[in-house]
Design a protein around this motif. Sequence first.
Motif, PDB file in Angstrom:
ATOM      1  N   PHE A 144       0.833  -1.197   0.000  1.00  0.00           N
ATOM      2  CA  PHE A 144       0.000   0.000   0.000  1.00  0.00           C
ATOM      3  C   PHE A 144       0.876   1.259   0.000  1.00  0.00           C
ATOM      4  CE2 PHE A 144      -1.929   3.317   2.741  1.00  0.00           C
ATOM      5  CZ  PHE A 144      -2.906   3.737   1.851  1.00  0.00           C
ATOM      6  N   ASN A 145       1.851   1.317   0.886  1.00  0.00           N
ATOM      7  CA  ASN A 145       2.749   2.467   0.950  1.00  0.00           C
ATOM      8  C   ASN A 145       3.960   2.171   0.075  1.00  0.00           C
ATOM      9  OD1 ASN A 145       3.066   5.063   1.850  1.00  0.00           O
ATOM     10  ND2 ASN A 145       4.274   4.490   3.631  1.00  0.00           N
ATOM     11  N   ASN A 146       3.716   2.039  -1.235  1.00  0.00           N
ATOM     12  CA  ASN A 146       4.748   1.633  -2.174  1.00  0.00           C
ATOM     13  C   ASN A 146       5.792   2.728  -2.323  1.00  0.00           C
ATOM     14  OD1 ASN A 146       6.122   0.449  -4.403  1.00  0.00           O
ATOM     15  ND2 ASN A 146       4.213  -0.544  -5.011  1.00  0.00           N
ATOM     16  N   TYR A 147       7.057   2.332  -2.401  1.00  0.00           N
ATOM     17  CA  TYR A 147       8.145   3.285  -2.573  1.00  0.00           C
ATOM     18  C   TYR A 147       8.763   3.219  -3.962  1.00  0.00           C
ATOM     19  CZ  TYR A 147      11.134  -0.800  -1.921  1.00  0.00           C
ATOM     20  OH  TYR A 147      11.740  -2.023  -2.054  1.00  0.00           O
ATOM     21  N   SER A 363       1.763  11.085  -5.957  1.00  0.00           N
ATOM     22  CA  SER A 363       1.633  12.045  -4.857  1.00  0.00           C
ATOM     23  C   SER A 363       0.330  11.758  -4.119  1.00  0.00           C
ATOM     24  CB  SER A 363       1.639  13.484  -5.378  1.00  0.00           C
ATOM     25  OG  SER A 363       0.530  13.709  -6.245  1.00  0.00           O
ATOM     26  N   GLY A 364       0.233  12.252  -2.902  1.00  0.00           N
ATOM     27  CA  GLY A 364      -0.979  12.048  -2.132  1.00  0.00           C
ATOM     28  C   GLY A 364      -0.714  12.088  -0.647  1.00  0.00           C
ATOM     29  N   TYR A 365      -1.681  11.621   0.123  1.00  0.00           N
ATOM     30  CA  TYR A 365      -1.546  11.623   1.576  1.00  0.00           C
ATOM     31  C   TYR A 365      -2.513  10.616   2.179  1.00  0.00           C
ATOM     32  CZ  TYR A 365      -5.776  14.530   1.480  1.00  0.00           C
ATOM     33  OH  TYR A 365      -7.052  14.997   1.270  1.00  0.00           O
ATOM     34  N   SER A 366      -2.196  10.199   3.396  1.00  0.00           N
ATOM     35  CA  SER A 366      -3.061   9.321   4.186  1.00  0.00           C
ATOM     36  C   SER A 366      -3.276   9.956   5.546  1.00  0.00           C
ATOM     37  CB  SER A 366      -2.416   7.936   4.370  1.00  0.00           C
ATOM     38  OG  SER A 366      -2.205   7.300   3.136  1.00  0.00           O
ATOM     39  N   PRO A 388       3.367  10.304   1.237  1.00  0.00           N
ATOM     40  CA  PRO A 388       4.381   9.667   0.390  1.00  0.00           C
ATOM     41  C   PRO A 388       4.342  10.219  -1.029  1.00  0.00           C
ATOM     42  CG  PRO A 388       2.515   8.200   0.702  1.00  0.00           C
ATOM     43  CD  PRO A 388       2.275   9.383   1.595  1.00  0.00           C
ATOM     44  N   GLY A 389       5.508  10.280  -1.647  1.00  0.00           N
ATOM     45  CA  GLY A 389       5.613  10.718  -3.033  1.00  0.00           C
ATOM     46  C   GLY A 389       6.702   9.955  -3.761  1.00  0.00           C
ATOM     47  N   ILE A 390       6.477   9.683  -5.050  1.00  0.00           N
ATOM     48  CA  ILE A 390       7.426   8.913  -5.855  1.00  0.00           C
ATOM     49  C   ILE A 390       7.714   9.655  -7.153  1.00  0.00           C
ATOM     50  CG2 ILE A 390       7.817   6.755  -7.121  1.00  0.00           C
ATOM     51  CD1 ILE A 390       5.926   5.369  -5.175  1.00  0.00           C
ATOM     52  N   GLU A 421       8.685  11.189   2.049  1.00  0.00           N
ATOM     53  CA  GLU A 421       7.593  10.948   2.981  1.00  0.00           C
ATOM     54  C   GLU A 421       7.792  11.816   4.217  1.00  0.00           C
ATOM     55  OE1 GLU A 421       5.042   7.112   4.519  1.00  0.00           O
ATOM     56  OE2 GLU A 421       7.214   6.916   4.391  1.00  0.00           O
ATOM     57  N   GLY A 422       6.691  12.358   4.721  1.00  0.00           N
ATOM     58  CA  GLY A 422       6.718  13.144   5.947  1.00  0.00           C
ATOM     59  C   GLY A 422       5.532  12.805   6.819  1.00  0.00           C
ATOM     60  N   ARG A 423       5.654  13.122   8.097  1.00  0.00           N
ATOM     61  CA  ARG A 423       4.561  12.899   9.043  1.00  0.00           C
ATOM     62  C   ARG A 423       4.214  14.231   9.700  1.00  0.00           C
ATOM     63  NH1 ARG A 423       4.955   8.008  13.243  1.00  0.00           N
ATOM     64  NH2 ARG A 423       4.483   6.897  11.298  1.00  0.00           N
TER      65      ARG A 423
END
Length: 786
Positions: A144-147, A363-366, A388-390, A421-423
């Motif tokens: 799901f959180n693919n890098y 791009s996006g966010y959870s 996360p962004g690729i 990725e950031g939190r």
Amino acid sequence: MTLSNRRKWKNILQCVVFSSALTSISAWAAPATPPRASTSKPQPATKARRGEAVRSPLAPKVETISVYGQGSTRQMTSVTSSMLRETVPGTSPMKALNRLPGVMYQSADPFGAYEYSSSLFMRGFSQAQLGFTLDDVPLGDQQFNNYNGLSITRAISTDNVSGVDVSQGAGAIDVASTSNLGGAMQFHSRDPSHKRGGNVEQTFGSNSTFRTFVRLDSGDLNHTGTRFYISYARTSLNLWKGGGYNYSDQVNAKFVQPLARGSSFKAFFNWSSIQQFDYQDMSLNYLHTVGSHLANYYPDYGAAYQAALGNFRPDIARSSDPLDAAYYAGTANRQDFLGGMTLNENLNDHLNWKTTLYGHGDSGYSTWTTPYTPSPNGSPLSVRTQNPGILRGGILSALTHHYGANTFNTGVWYEYGQFTEGRYFSETPLLGQGTLGNPTDHFPTGIFANPWNEKFQTSTFQFHIQDTYQITPHLKINAGFRSMVVQSGNQVLNQDSSYNGGNRVAQGRLTASNAFLPQVSANWRFLPHNELFFDVSHNMRAFPEDGYGTNVAATPWTTNQKAFDATARNLKPETDWVYEGGYRYTTPLVTGLLSAYRMNFSNRLQLVSTGPIVNPVTAVQNVGGVTTNGVEGSVTIRPLEGLSFYNSISYAHSTYDQDVQTSGGLEPTKGKLIPNYPALMYKGVIAYEWRNLNVHLDGNYLSHRYLTYTNDTKVPGYFIANFGARYRFTKIPALKNLTASFNIYNLFNKTYVATTGELGNSFSGSPQTFMMGAPRQFFGTVSVDF
């Protein structure tokens, strides 16, 4: 007899009855003598691409399941587009693969669209340990959180998938994957039609499902065959329990330009956007005290606020951990752009050069509304967001040379990728002063903390060389090797230790490399319709990447700087040896497959806490190996034209080789079965096509699955069935190929556990790490060509 035992025997009885019914009907329907060979002109077999499976000229027009890779030196299964069309439009293509022996696909929703719950295992290896490509372009490990990629459901609309080649033992050495330990799935997109026109498709169903698909084909634009298509898909459905929804939009486009000598130039562009609400993770305690319909509070902000203060609903208060039983909401928002171009050039009759260039941006966010970090304004809740962004791009180039009885193939793959990725934590309103509303329609505002920001940079290089030697007309051997180097490292751009337990976020570089990963395989057709095959391969998986404190993927960077420095110098990438052999039988009446395999998995990575129990150090470590022995059998019987029966059974015994030392003591994992994967699976399908009507009924039995590494808790096995029917109207001239279909998912309304281990697994106890499967669902579709 206990309740769990009664359920077990009930599932087995259902499975036996279903299997016996298929076998009995097959025996009754089979003619006394084999039918005469068809007098229709056979279609030429597609030329194999570097030793891959080809569709057999014996294969009938209608297939319940697949073509078993006749002539392949490995266990290859080619899933056809007709099989994919038996599912509800928009269903993940990976869910259609659930019929294959040794393959288990699970999802909390009937479409397989809810990506966080999407889970695929093949012979005990999870999707993070398999290889996935689309038209040769790498899709990463499907987490799901693919890098380093994206899920197949975001990469392409299922309507535009022409087929899937599945290698259940080990993927070919030219597959572009850094996670290919236990097999590979190579998806192929359809080419544009030579005739101008298009297709419109509308699906309705349970949970307010509404899906629209439109495709426009240009047809041949000139005498050379220049053509393209463009399609759009919009899917909207509500969660089957609780509030929230699953939306997605997709655009696919493909351009084809035929060239001289059968060469071609192809280009594609795919865009997708998804907004999803989470189903709540379950535990055995929640299942037994609250029930299978436990869901998050959304859109009831007041209930979530009160729960954070310790005021719970009566049913949730009965559970052992009411604070974690439900949250306001968890959501995901993603956008992807994927594009590429391929020049497939036949330089002469014996030499082919194929090159693919590709690029991908994500791009996006959870979000997760957490009761564990209060807001500065006094609210007991806050919104934790990760973004996360690729950005990645790469090239694949290979030469194939046919010389006498040899087919030589050599190529390279290079990719450079950046994963960020950031939190963040954002304020939530005080009760009575507003609500959080819909978290998927905007990035949260009111940020009061940024625990960390990280940037990963990865360079991947792979070289391969192989030869397929046709020793005799009935015996061929394939041998080769690949070399792989994956260099990964991260930079911590920002961190706030007060939100990271006082720790410094890990930063550093790791290299996974192996200059010699060999593969040897062979195929011997010892009698007409009968062949034997075997394959031996050595594989390696690169170190997975993810941000600090994620604790789901076994990534070395999830820990603090001190633990990373202590373990990184001795950390080894996961590797394995795969041995498989089998027998195929292929005739117009019967297609059969029997295979056995052994896998020795080494340097397994796992998150482990070590040191004194009052101050443990948590880090990813190599904790030993896994030994797997298994056997699979499949048979498709076609007793009458249009009628087919498919049965498969698989058994896998996967156990850990060592105990694991942790801060809590020695965990007795040696000899225990791996969690999340059943030892026994049965699949059965009956399909019938008569004139314009096509119907099918499929059943799937899974034995119990363990939730922990020490096997002290498990979820019961189950049997689930699905039904589908499709009819094409031919007597309505104004509507070309008007087709109506109807599908029932979970025909007998079985309550069952679907995905397990989505939050990782613990050594013991009852972890909150599984999701329930959807109840009975109904879907109808109408489509028409123009």
